[in-house]
Design a protein around this motif. Structure first.
Motif, PDB file in Angstrom:
ATOM      1  N   VAL A 213       0.870  -1.174   0.000  1.00  0.00           N
ATOM      2  CA  VAL A 213       0.000   0.000   0.000  1.00  0.00           C
ATOM      3  C   VAL A 213       0.908   1.226   0.000  1.00  0.00           C
ATOM      4  CG1 VAL A 213      -1.745   1.280   1.303  1.00  0.00           C
ATOM      5  CG2 VAL A 213      -1.821  -1.217   1.245  1.00  0.00           C
ATOM      6  N   ALA A 214       0.664   2.151  -0.926  1.00  0.00           N
ATOM      7  CA  ALA A 214       1.502   3.343  -1.022  1.00  0.00           C
ATOM      8  C   ALA A 214       0.789   4.408  -1.841  1.00  0.00           C
ATOM      9  CB  ALA A 214       2.855   3.012  -1.669  1.00  0.00           C
ATOM     10  N   GLY A 215       1.270   5.635  -1.746  1.00  0.00           N
ATOM     11  CA  GLY A 215       0.682   6.743  -2.489  1.00  0.00           C
ATOM     12  C   GLY A 215       1.727   7.720  -2.970  1.00  0.00           C
ATOM     13  N   ALA A 216       1.310   8.680  -3.781  1.00  0.00           N
ATOM     14  CA  ALA A 216       2.236   9.668  -4.320  1.00  0.00           C
ATOM     15  C   ALA A 216       1.541  10.991  -4.560  1.00  0.00           C
ATOM     16  CB  ALA A 216       2.849   9.171  -5.633  1.00  0.00           C
ATOM     17  N   ILE A 217       2.322  12.065  -4.438  1.00  0.00           N
ATOM     18  CA  ILE A 217       1.878  13.426  -4.735  1.00  0.00           C
ATOM     19  C   ILE A 217       2.894  14.019  -5.695  1.00  0.00           C
ATOM     20  CG2 ILE A 217       1.386  15.714  -3.798  1.00  0.00           C
ATOM     21  CD1 ILE A 217       1.138  14.140  -1.004  1.00  0.00           C
ATOM     22  N   CYS A 218       2.469  14.352  -6.905  1.00  0.00           N
ATOM     23  CA  CYS A 218       3.357  14.900  -7.929  1.00  0.00           C
ATOM     24  C   CYS A 218       2.985  16.366  -8.159  1.00  0.00           C
ATOM     25  CB  CYS A 218       3.213  14.125  -9.238  1.00  0.00           C
ATOM     26  SG  CYS A 218       3.412  12.327  -9.078  1.00  0.00           S
TER      27      CYS A 218
END
Length: 407
Positions: A213-218
């Motif tokens: 489980v992981a996320g990103a903000i670009c």
């Protein structure tokens, strides 16, 4: 459009500490300094290449962030421990008490619940609307509106946002357009279309193996640094930190993303066309019957297709449950939430991933009881998959046998 996004990922080349073809994994929670002044400067955010504490940043997570920035064409990217960690950090960084958000009504159930049920604790107000109605978006803006939020392809109804048009509205009113691009990495590049901040649940297609489980903000360097500010950064202070081992694992999986996305899209297109021809109500952006087909066609990177998600309406929740159970028994995939796995995953979103949305609102947006969301897998023989899926539907009297050949 060019293959720029995949090429930019391909061109990222790191050497491990001992010359390995993969960058070395940083297995430390804290980092040492040769001088007290360097530690102070790092606390103040005035140094590069120095690491303070892994909740703030780590070499492994920065490598992954660089790859995500290359994927989305942004200046930089931060990674988080979940997609919701990315979403909540962005919203709380941009909004204060009394502020207002305009959001698509068809979004991931967790995002909907956070906006509707949690943000009221902070007196942050939400207007949920049909994001494809650009007049409604423009008319909903007030002096308190701080952002427009949407998904490039929405969960679970697969509505396609006109990102270029939304970006123009946002820029005219001097606010950011925030786009969750989880459903369409590589297929759509929101930053090219004017989006300011792009969010991902890395759990899904980008990682592609349903093991983390992981996320990103670009976004811009300025915004991503603000999220990591030790005094008022939502990313730093809320503590949604991705473990370095997982960050390294996701980075390795990203190297096959361009191959996987093409196959997911090709398989979904094939099944969508076949089942629509069989008379089922199929929603897939690659079908000319989809209301957002032309918008998708205009803003997509065509070599990656229309994505790996499709929905089918089989008439009732009873039919949907029976079909999903039979497909799982016959090894066609798994009755499971999430998406982007090598096997097909299927769920009835009204009772799973969108269950946070009240029933009356589900009905208003067209989320029927018989709707099944499919994340189509990487099946090698998609004709065989179609035959087996259709046989399940025939056996359950969802479709008539007609010309079905049993195999």
């Amino acid at each position: 459009m060019s293959h720029k996004e995949a090429n930019d990922l391909q061109d990222l080349q790191y050497f491990g500490e001992f010359g390995g073809v993969n960058p070395s994994i940083s297995d430390s929670s804290t980092y040492t300094f040769l001088s007290a002044k360097t530690m102070f400067d790092t606390f103040e955010g005035n140094t590069e290449g120095c690491y303070l504490y892994s909740r703030h940043s780590s070499p492994s997570n920065l490598y992954l962030g660089e790859a995500l920035a290359a994927l989305e064409g942004t200046e930089t990217a931060n990674v988080t421990a979940s997609g919701m960690g990315a979403i909540t950090a962005v919203i709380l960084q941009l909004c204060d008490s009394g502020d207002h958000i305009i959001s698509s009504r068809t979004i991931y159930g967790g995002t909907y619940a956070f906006m509707k049920n949690f943000l009221k604790k902070f007196n942050i107000h939400i207007t949920f609307l049909d994001i494809t109605d650009l007049d409604a978006v423009a008319n909903a803006i007030s002096s308190k509106t701080k952002m427009i939020y949407c998904e490039s392809v929405s969960n679970p109804l697969l509505e396609v946002a006109d990102i270029s048009a939304l970006a123009k509205i946002a820029k005219k009113n001097e606010m950011p357009l925030v786009v969750d691009n989880t459903f369409s990495p590589l297929s759509i590049t929101p930053a090219k279309l004017g989006a300011d901040i792009i969010i991902h649940s890395l759990t899904k297609f980008i990682n592609g193996s349903s093991d983390c489980v992981a996320g990103a903000i670009c976004g811009t360097k300025e915004f991503c640094l603000s999220l990591k500010d030790v005094n008022n950064g939502a990313g730093m202070l809320l503590g949604s930190t991705l473990d370095s081992l997982r960050g390294a694992s996701i980075l390795k999986n990203m190297r096959t993303l361009h191959i996987r996305i093409k196959k997911h899209s090709d398989n979904a297109q094939f099944l969508a066309e076949k089942f629509e021809a069989d008379g089922l109500r199929v929603v897939y952006p690659g079908l000319s019957s989809h209301p957002g087909h032309l918008i998708m066609e205009d803003q997509m990177n065509p070599q990656y297709g229309y994505g790996g998600l499709m929905t089918m309406d089989v008439g009732s929740l009873e039919n949907a449950n029976a079909l999903m159970e039979m497909m799982q028994e016959r090894k066609l995939g798994y009755l499971a939430v999430s998406l982007g796995f090598y096997k097909t995953l299927f769920s009835a979103p009204g009772t799973s991933t969108s269950s946070e949305i009240p029933l009356e609102e589900q009905k208003a947006m067209g989320l029927g009881d018989g709707l099944i969301r499919f994340s189509i897998g990487l099946d090698s023989d998609i004709q065989r998959t179609y035959n087996l899926m259709k046989q399940c539907m025939v056996d359950l009297n969802i479709l008539e046998a007609d010309t079905m050949k049993r195999k």
